[in-house]
Design an enzyme around this catalytic site. Structure first.
Site, PDB file in Angstrom:
ATOM      1  N   ASP A   1       0.844  -1.193   0.000  1.00 16.81           N
ATOM      2  CA  ASP A   1       0.000   0.000   0.000  1.00 16.81           C
ATOM      3  C   ASP A   1       0.888   1.255   0.000  1.00 16.81           C
ATOM      4  O   ASP A   1       1.779   1.364  -0.845  1.00 16.81           O
ATOM      5  CB  ASP A   1      -0.948  -0.043   1.208  1.00 16.81           C
ATOM      6  CG  ASP A   1      -2.080   0.964   1.124  1.00 16.81           C
ATOM      7  OD1 ASP A   1      -3.032   0.711   0.371  1.00 16.81           O
ATOM      8  OD2 ASP A   1      -2.007   1.990   1.808  1.00 16.81           O
TER       9      ASP A   1
ATOM     10  N   TYR B   1      -2.250  10.741   1.340  1.00 17.10           N
ATOM     11  CA  TYR B   1      -3.078  10.848   0.142  1.00 17.10           C
ATOM     12  C   TYR B   1      -3.067  12.269  -0.413  1.00 17.10           C
ATOM     13  O   TYR B   1      -3.078  12.459  -1.631  1.00 17.10           O
ATOM     14  CB  TYR B   1      -4.515  10.416   0.470  1.00 17.10           C
ATOM     15  CG  TYR B   1      -4.653   8.931   0.698  1.00 17.10           C
ATOM     16  CD1 TYR B   1      -5.118   8.091  -0.304  1.00 17.10           C
ATOM     17  CD2 TYR B   1      -4.280   8.359   1.912  1.00 17.10           C
ATOM     18  CE1 TYR B   1      -5.229   6.720  -0.101  1.00 17.10           C
ATOM     19  CE2 TYR B   1      -4.379   6.994   2.118  1.00 17.10           C
ATOM     20  CZ  TYR B   1      -4.852   6.181   1.109  1.00 17.10           C
ATOM     21  OH  TYR B   1      -4.950   4.828   1.317  1.00 17.10           O
TER      22      TYR B   1
ATOM     23  N   HIS C   1      -6.641  -7.224  -1.124  1.00 18.08           N
ATOM     24  CA  HIS C   1      -5.598  -6.207  -1.044  1.00 18.08           C
ATOM     25  C   HIS C   1      -4.577  -6.481   0.056  1.00 18.08           C
ATOM     26  O   HIS C   1      -3.406  -6.138  -0.080  1.00 18.08           O
ATOM     27  CB  HIS C   1      -6.250  -4.847  -0.803  1.00 18.08           C
ATOM     28  CG  HIS C   1      -5.292  -3.719  -0.603  1.00 18.08           C
ATOM     29  ND1 HIS C   1      -4.370  -3.339  -1.565  1.00 18.08           N
ATOM     30  CD2 HIS C   1      -5.105  -2.874   0.456  1.00 18.08           C
ATOM     31  CE1 HIS C   1      -3.657  -2.316  -1.110  1.00 18.08           C
ATOM     32  NE2 HIS C   1      -4.084  -2.015   0.106  1.00 18.08           N
TER      33      HIS C   1
END
Length: 306
Positions: free
Chosen positions: A112, A233, A287
């Site tokens: 990630d 982000y 994921h």
């Protein structure tokens, strides 16, 4: 939410002689868990998790490597400063930590957000990089601007259930761009987010236990922790600009993709990102590959880093 164990307790619970420690590097204090013997192997996790996401693969890897699982800038037991969340700066954190620990060159596996940092590490510190492994992620590039704010057509058009639609609907990429609001909504209530993410992006929700979810929820329970995680982000725009200056990474890259098109996407995205790229599929995984299929991950990492 029950009281989560401390990092010291969690580290001690793993076989391999793991200990929890901190280092002051690159202007911040980083937390890491270290154990095992051999060449250094750095593990970098992602949102909304901590170093604990590698708990299942750390003991077997420690039989061959000096395993160093790091909480990134803004994560878990590490500092949460006001800035520095672009992946180039975060890679500089890891580079400074490795020098602090006496390592000139390291192998890195990142999942990630950690995979983005691993790629930035290889791009900016090639002489200090042996090989990198990217777990179900690639570094941000222009394709990130094309993600839809609406779910793709499918059953969800009829019943409004995004779980029923094809692929992954990455709504949190936009949610985490909003300054201030996520902190107000999630402070003290992060377990709701943890459960939703774990259940949405996983093949078997049981692979991340109630205790594990408590660990993650505790790590993201405060305003500062939520702000810092969201900042990874909000830095994507800078990451995309930085990536355009890198050129293909020259160290060997292994990428592992899970379900919902992760494998196919990585094959497409990484085709021109490196000069030596291998992409493998991890069956039976969503994921959260290190937690869902730890034996497969250990097999590929030991083969690749050997």
């Amino acid at each position: 939410m029950s009281q989560a164990a401390s990092d010291v307790e969690l580290a001690r619970s793993l076989e391999g002689g793991f200990v929890s420690s901190h280092a002051d590097v690159n202007g911040i204090r980083l937390h890491y868990v270290i154990g095992g013997r051999g060449e250094p192997l750095v593990l970098l996790g992602g949102w909304p998790q901590t170093w604990w996401e590698f708990r299942k693969i750390m003991p077997p890897l420690a039989e061959r490597y000096r395993v160093i699982a790091v909480d990134l800038r803004g994560m878990g037991g590490s500092d949460k400063p006001a800035s520095g969340y672009d992946k180039k700066t975060m890679a500089g954190d890891i580079h400074a930590l490795m020098r602090h620990l006496g390592h000139d060159a390291v192998n890195i596996a990142g999942h990630d957000i950690g995979g983005m940092v691993a790629y930035a590490f290889a791009a900016n510190h090639p002489a200090s990089t042996r090989r990198i492994a990217l777990l179900d992620i690639a570094h941000p590039d222009d394709r990130f601007y094309d993600y839809s704010l609406l779910p793709r057509p499918g059953r969800q058009q009829i019943d409004g259930d995004i779980h029923a639609g094809p692929g992954r609907f990455l709504w949190w990429f936009a949610f985490n761009q909003v300054p201030g609001l996520p902190e107000r909504l999630l402070a003290g209530r992060s377990r709701h987010l943890i459960d939703w993410m774990c259940d949405y992006l996983i093949d078997d929700p049981g692979a991340i236990s109630d205790r594990d979810r408590d660990v993650y929820a505790h790590a993201y329970s405060t305003v500062d922790a939520i702000r810092a995680g969201n900042a990874w982000y909000r830095a994507f725009g800078q990451d995309i600009a930085d990536e355009k200056t890198y050129g293909p990474v020259t160290v060997p890259i292994l990428a592992m993709g899970g379900g919902e098109g992760g494998y196919q996407l990585l094959r497409q995205v990484l085709a021109n990102k490196g000069t030596d790229v291998e992409v493998v599929e991890v069956p039976g995984s969503g994921h959260y590959i290190p937690e869902e299929q730890p034996e497969t991950v250990v097999k590929h990492l030991t083969r690749f880093f050997a």
